[in-house]
Scaffold this motif. Structure first.
Motif, PDB file in Angstrom:
ATOM      1  N   VAL A   1       2.029  -0.505  -6.190  1.00 26.51           N
ATOM      2  CA  VAL A   1       1.981   0.806  -5.540  1.00 26.51           C
ATOM      3  C   VAL A   1       2.855   1.811  -6.294  1.00 26.51           C
ATOM      4  O   VAL A   1       2.458   2.972  -6.498  1.00 26.51           O
ATOM      5  N   ASP A   2       4.029   1.381  -6.737  1.00 26.20           N
ATOM      6  CA  ASP A   2       4.889   2.274  -7.529  1.00 26.20           C
ATOM      7  C   ASP A   2       4.202   2.691  -8.823  1.00 26.20           C
ATOM      8  O   ASP A   2       4.325   3.852  -9.271  1.00 26.20           O
ATOM      9  N   MET A   3       3.477   1.785  -9.449  1.00 30.16           N
ATOM     10  CA  MET A   3       2.748   2.111 -10.680  1.00 30.16           C
ATOM     11  C   MET A   3       1.657   3.145 -10.406  1.00 30.16           C
ATOM     12  O   MET A   3       1.464   4.086 -11.186  1.00 30.16           O
ATOM     13  N   LEU A   4       0.933   2.974  -9.293  1.00 29.58           N
ATOM     14  CA  LEU A   4      -0.116   3.935  -8.940  1.00 29.58           C
ATOM     15  C   LEU A   4       0.477   5.317  -8.670  1.00 29.58           C
ATOM     16  O   LEU A   4      -0.085   6.345  -9.084  1.00 29.58           O
ATOM     17  N   LYS A   5       1.605   5.352  -7.993  1.00 34.20           N
ATOM     18  CA  LYS A   5       2.275   6.634  -7.724  1.00 34.20           C
ATOM     19  C   LYS A   5       2.710   7.289  -9.028  1.00 34.20           C
ATOM     20  O   LYS A   5       2.498   8.498  -9.248  1.00 34.20           O
ATOM     21  N   ALA A   6       3.337   6.497  -9.908  1.00 35.50           N
ATOM     22  CA  ALA A   6       3.876   7.055 -11.148  1.00 35.50           C
ATOM     23  C   ALA A   6       2.777   7.590 -12.053  1.00 35.50           C
ATOM     24  O   ALA A   6       2.947   8.631 -12.715  1.00 35.50           O
ATOM     25  N   GLU A   7       1.638   6.908 -12.089  1.00 29.99           N
ATOM     26  CA  GLU A   7       0.578   7.300 -13.021  1.00 29.99           C
ATOM     27  C   GLU A   7      -0.292   8.437 -12.507  1.00 29.99           C
ATOM     28  O   GLU A   7      -1.011   9.058 -13.278  1.00 29.99           O
ATOM     29  N   THR A   8      -0.243   8.693 -11.198  1.00 27.93           N
ATOM     30  CA  THR A   8      -1.084   9.764 -10.639  1.00 27.93           C
ATOM     31  C   THR A   8      -0.294  10.926 -10.064  1.00 27.93           C
ATOM     32  O   THR A   8      -0.819  12.035  -9.948  1.00 27.93           O
ATOM     33  N   GLY A   9       0.945  10.666  -9.671  1.00 23.33           N
ATOM     34  CA  GLY A   9       1.735  11.686  -8.986  1.00 23.33           C
ATOM     35  C   GLY A   9       1.400  11.825  -7.515  1.00 23.33           C
ATOM     36  O   GLY A   9       1.957  12.682  -6.826  1.00 23.33           O
ATOM     37  N   TYR A  10       0.499  10.992  -7.013  1.00 21.79           N
ATOM     38  CA  TYR A  10       0.105  11.052  -5.603  1.00 21.79           C
ATOM     39  C   TYR A  10       1.009  10.170  -4.752  1.00 21.79           C
ATOM     40  O   TYR A  10       1.583   9.179  -5.221  1.00 21.79           O
ATOM     41  N   GLN A  11       1.096  10.523  -3.469  1.00 20.54           N
ATOM     42  CA  GLN A  11       1.831   9.736  -2.485  1.00 20.54           C
ATOM     43  C   GLN A  11       0.875   9.367  -1.348  1.00 20.54           C
ATOM     44  O   GLN A  11       0.150  10.231  -0.842  1.00 20.54           O
ATOM     45  N   PRO A  12       0.867   8.111  -0.928  1.00 23.34           N
ATOM     46  CA  PRO A  12      -0.051   7.723   0.139  1.00 23.34           C
ATOM     47  C   PRO A  12       0.477   8.072   1.525  1.00 23.34           C
ATOM     48  O   PRO A  12       1.679   7.967   1.780  1.00 23.34           O
ATOM     49  N   ASP A  13      -0.435   8.479   2.407  1.00 21.54           N
ATOM     50  CA  ASP A  13      -0.093   8.602   3.824  1.00 21.54           C
ATOM     51  C   ASP A  13      -0.282   7.267   4.532  1.00 21.54           C
ATOM     52  O   ASP A  13       0.358   6.986   5.540  1.00 21.54           O
ATOM     53  N   ARG A  14      -1.183   6.448   3.992  1.00 13.74           N
ATOM     54  CA  ARG A  14      -1.541   5.166   4.584  1.00 13.74           C
ATOM     55  C   ARG A  14      -2.231   4.348   3.504  1.00 13.74           C
ATOM     56  O   ARG A  14      -2.903   4.907   2.643  1.00 13.74           O
ATOM     57  N   ILE A  15      -2.053   3.041   3.547  1.00 16.07           N
ATOM     58  CA  ILE A  15      -2.683   2.164   2.562  1.00 16.07           C
ATOM     59  C   ILE A  15      -3.448   1.069   3.299  1.00 16.07           C
ATOM     60  O   ILE A  15      -2.917   0.441   4.210  1.00 16.07           O
ATOM     61  N   GLY A  16      -4.701   0.865   2.886  1.00 14.21           N
ATOM     62  CA  GLY A  16      -5.502  -0.204   3.453  1.00 14.21           C
ATOM     63  C   GLY A  16      -5.393  -1.464   2.606  1.00 14.21           C
ATOM     64  O   GLY A  16      -5.368  -1.391   1.371  1.00 14.21           O
ATOM     65  N   PHE A  17      -5.343  -2.629   3.264  1.00  9.60           N
ATOM     66  CA  PHE A  17      -5.200  -3.907   2.576  1.00  9.60           C
ATOM     67  C   PHE A  17      -6.314  -4.855   2.993  1.00  9.60           C
ATOM     68  O   PHE A  17      -6.554  -5.059   4.187  1.00  9.60           O
ATOM     69  N   GLY A  18      -6.971  -5.433   1.993  1.00  8.66           N
ATOM     70  CA  GLY A  18      -7.869  -6.546   2.216  1.00  8.66           C
ATOM     71  C   GLY A  18      -7.152  -7.816   1.817  1.00  8.66           C
ATOM     72  O   GLY A  18      -6.573  -7.896   0.730  1.00  8.66           O
ATOM     73  N   THR A  19      -7.153  -8.818   2.701  1.00  6.26           N
ATOM     74  CA  THR A  19      -6.373 -10.021   2.462  1.00  6.26           C
ATOM     75  C   THR A  19      -7.198 -11.280   2.710  1.00  6.26           C
ATOM     76  O   THR A  19      -8.149 -11.259   3.497  1.00  6.26           O
ATOM     77  N   PRO A  20      -6.836 -12.379   2.076  1.00  2.91           N
ATOM     78  CA  PRO A  20      -7.386 -13.666   2.505  1.00  2.91           C
ATOM     79  C   PRO A  20      -6.789 -14.018   3.856  1.00  2.91           C
ATOM     80  O   PRO A  20      -5.651 -13.663   4.160  1.00  2.91           O
ATOM     81  N   GLY A  21      -7.562 -14.706   4.678  1.00  2.00           N
ATOM     82  CA  GLY A  21      -7.078 -14.996   6.015  1.00  2.00           C
ATOM     83  C   GLY A  21      -7.172 -13.783   6.918  1.00  2.00           C
ATOM     84  O   GLY A  21      -7.746 -12.745   6.549  1.00  2.00           O
ATOM     85  N   THR A  22      -6.617 -13.907   8.119  1.00  2.00           N
ATOM     86  CA  THR A  22      -6.676 -12.819   9.090  1.00  2.00           C
ATOM     87  C   THR A  22      -5.314 -12.625   9.738  1.00  2.00           C
ATOM     88  O   THR A  22      -4.472 -13.520   9.764  1.00  2.00           O
TER      89      THR A  22
END
Length: 306
Positions: A52-73
């Motif tokens: 997430v830090d890499m995505l922020k640094a490379e785009t300059g964007y900040q997330p309001d919310r992040i969705g996660f797909g995971t194994p299991g529930t």
């Protein structure tokens, strides 16, 4: 600018993506790093934070919310993960731990639900059923699973996680009495009948030879191997039975077949014909049975759509 952030958290890799709009053509950035799951749960969380830090640094964007797909529930009652093949996640409150590590609100869903949501909103479904009310996404690969997406009265699609977090768990319904044993504790689950490994195991049991599913299919199509034909017939017959149960109890507008086994063209023809014998609709199936459109993007796109 409104952005959509998704993380597909797998056992070997973690993929992140930012979309500038709810469209597969609006990708700002996609990036993958290794999960390094063998180093433990806390390390997995730190790897997510690093990505997430890499995505922020490379785009300059900040997330309001992040969705996660995971194994299991995630069990919403017990507030812990369960059923994940990345076993260190089980018994942990992953949404809370991610929010603490990232300082951002998160939404989390099983990877099959993310697949269903992606194909319902950005993939195969809008092209044939733009006004859908219900979509079921099937995973047929190394394992078998499923996910359910409904469109709310406000027109916004949502994943049906369910009271216990097991909404769409199609892979572990019993299909064959006294069939192969499953890690879930039952015998003859869908997963132990027509997942790739289960079909290969069946072929070996009846033929004495060990072949992968691609070879088995080719030998069936060539008409040179009766054991291969018996294996593919087993796939088609049991697929028809299993898919009919989805149609009977949910009557979705569309069913999307993902995973390696879902690439077998016979499922969309002969497999559907087999299902007609079992559907409670006078042998008629109007449900769209679809190949996925998004490929390996489905997981991360579905997470972003959460």
């Amino acid at each position: 600018m409104q952005t959509y952030w998704g993380i597909d958290l797998g056992g070997t890799k973690i993929e992140g993506a930012i979309l500038s709009a709810p469209s597969p053509d609006a990708v700002v950035i996609r990036k993958r790093i290794a999960t390094e799951a063998d180093k433990g749960y806390e390390h997995i969380i730190s790897q997510v934070a690093r990505l997430v830090d890499m995505l922020k640094a490379e785009t300059g964007y900040q997330p309001d919310r992040i969705g996660f797909g995971t194994p299991g529930t995630f069990d919403p009652r017990l507030k812990v993960m369960k059923g994940s093949n990345t076993t260190s996640m089980n018994g942990r409150n992953m949404p809370l731990d991610l929010e603490k590590a990232l300082g951002t609100a998160v939404a989390i869903a099983n990877d099959a639900n993310c697949f269903a949501l992606a194909e319902a909103t950005l993939g195969a479904v809008p092209e044939v059923a733009p006004d859908y009310r219900c979509v079921f996404g099937v995973i047929m690969g190394t394992g078998v699973g499923g996910g359910v997406v409904f469109r709310g009265h406000d027109g916004v699609p949502f994943v049906q996680n369910g009271l216990q977090g097991i909404g769409g768990e199609w892979g572990h319904n019993i299909l064959e009495e006294n069939g192969y044993s499953c890690y879930c504790g039952k015998q003859g689950c869908n997963e132990q009948v027509f997942s790739g490994p289960a079909l290969q195991r069946f072929y070996k049991d009846i033929s004495g030879d060990e072949r992968n599913l691609k070879e088995i299919l080719a030998r069936h199509e060539a008409g040179t191997d009766p054991y291969a034909s018996q294996t593919i017939d087993r796939l088609l017959e049991y697929f028809g039975r299993a898919i009919s149960t989805i149609i009977n109890f949910m009557d979705p507008d569309a069913i999307v077949l993902g995973g390696g086994v879902g690439n077998i063209d016979l499922l969309y023809t002969e497999g559907v014909e087999r299902a007609k014998k079992y559907v409670f609709n006078n042998g008629v199936i109007d449900t769209h049975i679809l190949k996925p459109k998004l490929g390996d993007s489905a997981g991360v796109f579905g997470a972003a759509m959460l």
